[in-house]
Design a protein around this motif. Structure first.
Motif, PDB file in Angstrom:
ATOM      1  N   TYR A   1      95.428  20.562  95.994  1.00  9.52           N
ATOM      2  CA  TYR A   1      96.323  21.722  96.004  1.00  9.52           C
ATOM      3  C   TYR A   1      97.494  21.563  95.040  1.00  9.52           C
ATOM      4  O   TYR A   1      98.319  22.455  94.909  1.00  9.52           O
TER       5      TYR A   1
ATOM      6  N   GLN B   1      82.050  33.830 106.020  1.00  9.12           N
ATOM      7  CA  GLN B   1      81.749  32.875 107.091  1.00  9.12           C
ATOM      8  C   GLN B   1      82.863  31.846 107.284  1.00  9.12           C
ATOM      9  O   GLN B   1      83.197  31.503 108.418  1.00  9.12           O
ATOM     10  N   PHE B   2      83.416  31.345 106.197  1.00  7.58           N
ATOM     11  CA  PHE B   2      84.254  30.139 106.318  1.00  7.58           C
ATOM     12  C   PHE B   2      85.746  30.378 106.085  1.00  7.58           C
ATOM     13  O   PHE B   2      86.529  29.447 106.201  1.00  7.58           O
ATOM     14  N   GLU B   3      86.128  31.620 105.736  1.00 11.25           N
ATOM     15  CA  GLU B   3      87.565  31.897 105.597  1.00 11.25           C
ATOM     16  C   GLU B   3      88.004  33.171 106.328  1.00 11.25           C
ATOM     17  O   GLU B   3      89.006  33.165 107.031  1.00 11.25           O
ATOM     18  N   ALA B   4      87.236  34.257 106.139  1.00 14.60           N
ATOM     19  CA  ALA B   4      87.679  35.562 106.665  1.00 14.60           C
ATOM     20  C   ALA B   4      87.993  35.550 108.164  1.00 14.60           C
ATOM     21  O   ALA B   4      88.925  36.244 108.592  1.00 14.60           O
TER      22      ALA B   4
ATOM     23  N   LEU C   1      79.974  33.370 101.743  1.00 16.43           N
ATOM     24  CA  LEU C   1      80.608  32.097 102.120  1.00 16.43           C
ATOM     25  C   LEU C   1      82.045  32.329 102.572  1.00 16.43           C
ATOM     26  O   LEU C   1      82.506  31.742 103.549  1.00 16.43           O
TER      27      LEU C   1
ATOM     28  N   MET D   1      88.965  25.499 106.584  1.00 15.65           N
ATOM     29  CA  MET D   1      90.044  26.408 106.980  1.00 15.65           C
ATOM     30  C   MET D   1      89.910  26.715 108.458  1.00 15.65           C
ATOM     31  O   MET D   1      88.795  26.863 108.965  1.00 15.65           O
TER      32      MET D   1
ATOM     33  N   TRP E   1      76.750  26.815 112.755  1.00 23.40           N
ATOM     34  CA  TRP E   1      77.210  27.783 113.755  1.00 23.40           C
ATOM     35  C   TRP E   1      76.547  27.521 115.107  1.00 23.40           C
ATOM     36  O   TRP E   1      77.177  27.675 116.156  1.00 23.40           O
TER      37      TRP E   1
ATOM     38  N   LEU F   1      99.366  28.182 101.128  1.00 24.09           N
ATOM     39  CA  LEU F   1      98.752  26.937 101.596  1.00 24.09           C
ATOM     40  C   LEU F   1      98.906  25.833 100.554  1.00 24.09           C
ATOM     41  O   LEU F   1      99.307  24.711 100.860  1.00 24.09           O
TER      42      LEU F   1
ATOM     43  N   PRO G   1      81.806  35.741 111.324  1.00 21.26           N
ATOM     44  CA  PRO G   1      80.830  35.220 110.357  1.00 21.26           C
ATOM     45  C   PRO G   1      79.424  35.673 110.722  1.00 21.26           C
ATOM     46  O   PRO G   1      79.109  35.824 111.903  1.00 21.26           O
TER      47      PRO G   1
ATOM     48  N   ILE H   1      94.534  24.162 106.561  1.00 20.93           N
ATOM     49  CA  ILE H   1      93.393  23.423 106.031  1.00 20.93           C
ATOM     50  C   ILE H   1      93.401  22.086 106.781  1.00 20.93           C
ATOM     51  O   ILE H   1      94.394  21.352 106.734  1.00 20.93           O
TER      52      ILE H   1
ATOM     53  N   PHE I   1      99.182  23.973 105.249  1.00 24.16           N
ATOM     54  CA  PHE I   1      99.263  25.072 106.217  1.00 24.16           C
ATOM     55  C   PHE I   1     100.193  26.161 105.718  1.00 24.16           C
ATOM     56  O   PHE I   1     101.007  25.957 104.813  1.00 24.16           O
TER      57      PHE I   1
ATOM     58  N   PRO J   1      89.859  21.334  95.081  1.00 22.29           N
ATOM     59  CA  PRO J   1      89.796  19.866  95.152  1.00 22.29           C
ATOM     60  C   PRO J   1      91.154  19.227  95.442  1.00 22.29           C
ATOM     61  O   PRO J   1      91.244  18.272  96.202  1.00 22.29           O
TER      62      PRO J   1
ATOM     63  N   MET K   1      86.961  29.494  96.623  1.00 24.50           N
ATOM     64  CA  MET K   1      87.717  29.669  97.873  1.00 24.50           C
ATOM     65  C   MET K   1      88.812  28.611  97.953  1.00 24.50           C
ATOM     66  O   MET K   1      88.584  27.444  97.609  1.00 24.50           O
ATOM     67  N   ILE K   2      89.960  28.991  98.477  1.00 31.66           N
ATOM     68  CA  ILE K   2      91.082  28.047  98.548  1.00 31.66           C
ATOM     69  C   ILE K   2      90.735  26.846  99.422  1.00 31.66           C
ATOM     70  O   ILE K   2      91.219  25.727  99.175  1.00 31.66           O
ATOM     71  N   SER K   3      89.875  27.040 100.406  1.00 32.90           N
ATOM     72  CA  SER K   3      89.510  25.905 101.278  1.00 32.90           C
ATOM     73  C   SER K   3      88.675  24.871 100.526  1.00 32.90           C
ATOM     74  O   SER K   3      88.497  23.756 101.010  1.00 32.90           O
ATOM     75  N   GLN K   4      88.177  25.223  99.351  1.00 28.89           N
ATOM     76  CA  GLN K   4      87.365  24.314  98.553  1.00 28.89           C
ATOM     77  C   GLN K   4      88.124  23.726  97.358  1.00 28.89           C
ATOM     78  O   GLN K   4      87.547  22.991  96.553  1.00 28.89           O
TER      79      GLN K   4
END
Lengths: 140, 383
Positions: free
Chosen positions: B250, B129-132, B126, A99, A19, B145, A9, A89, A68, B248, B243-246
């Protein structure tokens, strides 16, 4: 430079405090002070009210597996050698989800389950970046 | 909304000249070939087109390549559902007099990657930073997921997911254009290579090269054209996250909204739908869509697809071209669901036995985009 070859990131001015907190091994996330609710990822305003009445709060880093998958194939050479591994997740105690990877558990659907209690592991992958990963909470 | 219902028709549809593996053509030529054929089928020329709709590339690039300078331009690009959403946008533009003839195109060199933009995730985005950093293969891992949660909440099984892949393959066996046409069993699906639990290879769509297009105009004008008009009765759209992590929830997504609006506008009931074209990027995409669109109750998707109910001759004809799982899926599939629904409603397959859904008069087309991010639903009818 470290030999870390996976995507890293690059913090931006809004996300940098998150971070930075990981780098100190003391995770902070944001809360909306109008509603009292936490939110994630970091934003410059509250997604609930669009207010800038928000603050950074220290959190425990404990939560549960919300969803997961076990990755058996990844064409990205940076991850190809690591399979199988777990992407999950995690829902933190504060109610937000993020994640991450699960470590310290067999990457097998018979060993990972939804609702599994987990805690954060601070993974210092480079001098600049610490990634949040999670491991099962040991029975006490 | 009811005022727009039934006023606009789809009057021509086409794929690119070849689909599947087309290494000698850039993506934009796949758009162009499909556009040319769809216009020819309608009996119109490119000079008739004054509304331009596409996703994946800019409408400016498409207009330049085809020599079209439109009055209405719409680049709604929210993933594979975009082309189903374009049906509603084009119908609105035509019904309100903003344009007369709308051209909707798609083209992707998904397999050969000729003339395609590079796939990059900037590290300060985003997702960067938060998924890749966590190595989730996209989009398959994201759908996996989400599916894990459906299995947990409702007891949905891998066997039930496999029913969808098997039934869809049976339809593909009837379609000479389908990429994969060998019969498969539920065991074959369960024994295929694991990709991202709970998905095996045969739970996942193809990766092909293909283009598709359709042409729309007012019902009044459509009556004088070559093809039997297929009218647009209703449409809806929405999205919930990028993003899948967001996401609301699943086990619920934007189809709940898009479907509700489309049914209300069309003024039809679920029992009146003769066939459903349900975006099938993964088996779970279909199962969740069927629930969210209201064809069955929440958590009942697994039972709904069991016993090969969606196969040729089954109670619920679905994905009758062989779908993204077996016919073609170049990255964004939505246009192909529209094309097949129109052909079924025109009774194009009357001489092909069970390939034709008997007396097909109303079809539902549903598109899903991104990582269960966006949805577009259209209800079409034989005029």
């Amino acid at each position: 430079m470290s030999g870390y070859k996976k995507p890293l990131p690059k913090p931006d001015p809004v996300t940098a405090p998150f971070w930075e907190s990981l780098k100190k091994h003391a995770m902070k996330i944001q809360r909306c002070n109008d509603t009292g609710k936490f939110f994630f990822y970091p934003r410059g305003l509250s997604p609930f009210t669009l207010s800038d009445n928000i603050s950074w709060e220290s959190v425990s880093g404990r939560g549960v597996v919300h969803a997961f998958t076990i990755v058996y194939q990844n064409r990205d050479p940076a991850f190809a050698e690591d399979v199988p591994y777990v992407v999950a997740i995690v829902e933190l105690e504060e109610g937000v989800r993020l994640m991450s990877n699960l470590v310290g558990v067999e990457p097998d659907p018979g060993h990972v389950w939804i609702g599994m209690p987990v805690e954060i592991v601070y993974d210092d992958v480079t001098e600049e970046i610490t990634l949040p990963r999670f491991r099962p909470v040991r029975a006490t | 909304m009811r005022a727009l219902s039934g006023k606009v028709a789809i009057v021509g549809v086409a794929e690119s000249d070849q689909i599947g593996r087309v290494p000698d053509k850039p993506a934009i030529m796949l758009h162009a070939e499909a556009a040319r054929s769809a216009l020819a089928e309608a009996g119109l020329t490119k000079d008739d087109v004054d509304g331009l709709f596409t996703a994946g590339i800019s409408t400016t690039e498409l207009g330049e390549y085809l020599g079209i300078q439109p009055k209405v331009t719409d680049n709604t690009s929210v993933g594979g559902s975009s082309f189903v959403i374009h049906v509603g946008h084009a119908a609105t533009a035509i019904a309100t007099g903003r344009c007369q003839v709308a051209l909707v195109t798609h083209g992707e060199s998904g397999r050969s990657r000729v003339g395609m933009p590079p796939r990059v995730t900037p590290p300060d985005s985003l997702r960067g930073q938060f998924e890749a950093p966590f190595g989730l293969p996209q989009p398959v891992g994201a759908y996996a997921l989400a599916c894990s949660r459906h299995m947990y909440e409702f007891g949905t099984t891998k066997e039930q997911l496999a029913e969808i892949a098997v039934a869809t393959r049976k339809w593909a066996m009837l379609n000479p254009k389908a990429y994969l046409r060998d019969p498969i069993t539920i065991e074959d699906v369960l024994n295929s290579r694991p990709i991202c639990w709970p998905f095996n290879l045969l739970d996942c769509c193809l990766v092909t090269d293909a283009g598709g297009a359709f042409v729309m105009t007012s019902l009044e004008r459509a009556r004088d054209l070559r093809q039997h008009p297929i009218v647009v009765l209703g449409f809806g759209e929405s999205h919930t996250h990028a993003m899948i992590s967001q996401m609301p929830s699943y086990t619920s997504f934007a189809a709940r909204q898009s479907g509700k609006v489309a049914f209300e506008m069309a003024g039809v009931t679920h029992d009146e739908i003769d066939l459903a074209m349900i975006y099938d990027s993964f088996t779970y995409t279909v199962l969740l869509s069927l629930e969210e669109l209201g064809f069955c109750g929440k958590g009942e998707g697994g039972a709904f697809v069991s016993g090969q109910r969606t196969a040729p001759g089954g109670a619920f004809p679905m994905n009758t071209n062989g779908g993204g799982l077996s016919y073609t899926h170049p990255g964004m599939y939505g246009v192909f669901a529209v094309i097949e629904a129109v052909r079924q409603l025109r009774h194009d397959y009357l001489d092909q036995g069970i390939r034709q859904v008997p007396d097909a008069s109303i079809a539902l087309v549903h598109g899903t985009g991104g990582v269960l991010s966006s949805a577009g639903t259209a209800i079409l009818a034989r005029y």
